[in-house]
Design an enzyme around this catalytic site. Sequence first.
Site, mmCIF file in Angstrom:
data_model
loop_
_atom_site.group_PDB
_atom_site.id
_atom_site.type_symbol
_atom_site.label_atom_id
_atom_site.label_comp_id
_atom_site.label_asym_id
_atom_site.label_seq_id
_atom_site.Cartn_x
_atom_site.Cartn_y
_atom_site.Cartn_z
ATOM 1 N N CYS A 62 -0.152 3.835 2.380
ATOM 2 C CA CYS A 62 -0.375 3.866 4.036
ATOM 3 C C CYS A 62 1.228 4.007 3.971
ATOM 4 C CB CYS A 62 -0.556 2.842 3.581
ATOM 5 S SG CYS A 62 -2.148 1.684 3.570
ATOM 6 N N ASP A 63 1.879 3.766 3.309
ATOM 7 C CA ASP A 63 3.339 3.694 3.576
ATOM 8 C C ASP A 63 4.550 4.371 2.824
ATOM 9 O OD1 ASP A 63 2.610 1.237 5.450
ATOM 10 O OD2 ASP A 63 2.681 0.389 4.058
ATOM 11 N N CYS B 213 0.445 -1.304 -0.097
ATOM 12 C CA CYS B 213 0.364 0.127 -0.159
ATOM 13 C C CYS B 213 0.890 1.498 0.332
ATOM 14 C CB CYS B 213 -0.758 -0.002 1.012
ATOM 15 S SG CYS B 213 -1.794 1.495 1.585
#
Length: 315
Positions: free
Chosen positions: A144-145, A141
């Site tokens: 997200c990261d 992701c």
Amino acid sequence: MSDTIERIKCLIIGSGPAGYAAAIYAARADLKPVMYTGMEPGGQLTTTTEVDNYPGYPDGIDGTTMMENFKKQAERFDTDVRFGLATKVDFSDKVGGIHKVTIDGNKIIEAEAVIITTGATAKYLGLPSEERLKGGGVSACATCDGFFYKNQDVIVVGAGDTAAEEATFLAKLCSKVTMLVRRDEMRASKAMQNRVFNTENLEVLFNTELDEVLGDTVVEGVRVVNNKTQDKHEITVTGVFIAIGHKPNTELFKGILAMDDTGYLITEGKSTKTKLPGVFAAGDVQDKEYRQAVTAAGTGCMAALDAERYLAALE
Ligand code: NDP
């Protein structure tokens, strides 16, 4: 009534943001929801590190703590959260019908309304080195990261719209992004491909696959292989983003609920209604487009409101 059969008003299957948001709303509407968490309580967010894009957490929060908070909030309004896996469903097709869901192969829950929030699972390649370094630089992701790889070099594996989107997103943050595409062309839409090819710090390697992720506890690089020539070479990177698609967790509903050709549940219009009265779906299990914690929680709320209205109309 046998010990193994329990009659309830509202059953929630799955415990990601969609499930817990549904639980909070359903509990506050006095539907006395029972939630079965599935085998991965908290869902996909428990496999990410820091969550920095969920409103209300100005300093960010780690995914596991965030999901514990969701659970505490749902339990504060008396949601009955139970560990267990739905293994079979026998849904009624009649308005006001009772839906039967088997838990762990033996217990049967009879519910007037069911909210499905079983989510989706990111696909991985299946390399042992990839598995070992999940959370240590291997992620599925970028939204997200990605932020953790600011000004660093990363690779993205995949050639669909998700991979193209993640690669162009990462290119804004990272020094260099290398995309590994296993065929000699990309599956992504032409518009997305144009974006990829017009991004200066993004290089696409065609006919190239990930052979191994290098590093003991954190990613230090990758070894890639050209599948035409079998030539191998190493690239120094700190992040590896696997973007080869997601699989919605819908095996249980095959032949029972309407799905698109990739297995995502189909809901009616803007609502969370499935084709069966009293059965609702929210979160990633019905959304391959946005797939964010906040959008999942939003549809979880919608599912509880849809369930509440459905049950109220029966009375
Ligand atoms: P897709 O299934 O479309 O693409 C998966 C990609 O991963 C393919 O390019 C595939 O390669 C590659 N792949 C699969 N397995 C491997 C492997 N073992 N090794 C290397 N590569 C592999 O998934 P997406 O998540 O990209 O998209 C899912 C759906 O969501 C699509 O319909 C897409 O259009 C849509 N979507 C739309 C967006 C938008 O419109 N903004 C954004 C994101 C997704 P190959 O091509 O060789 O099979």
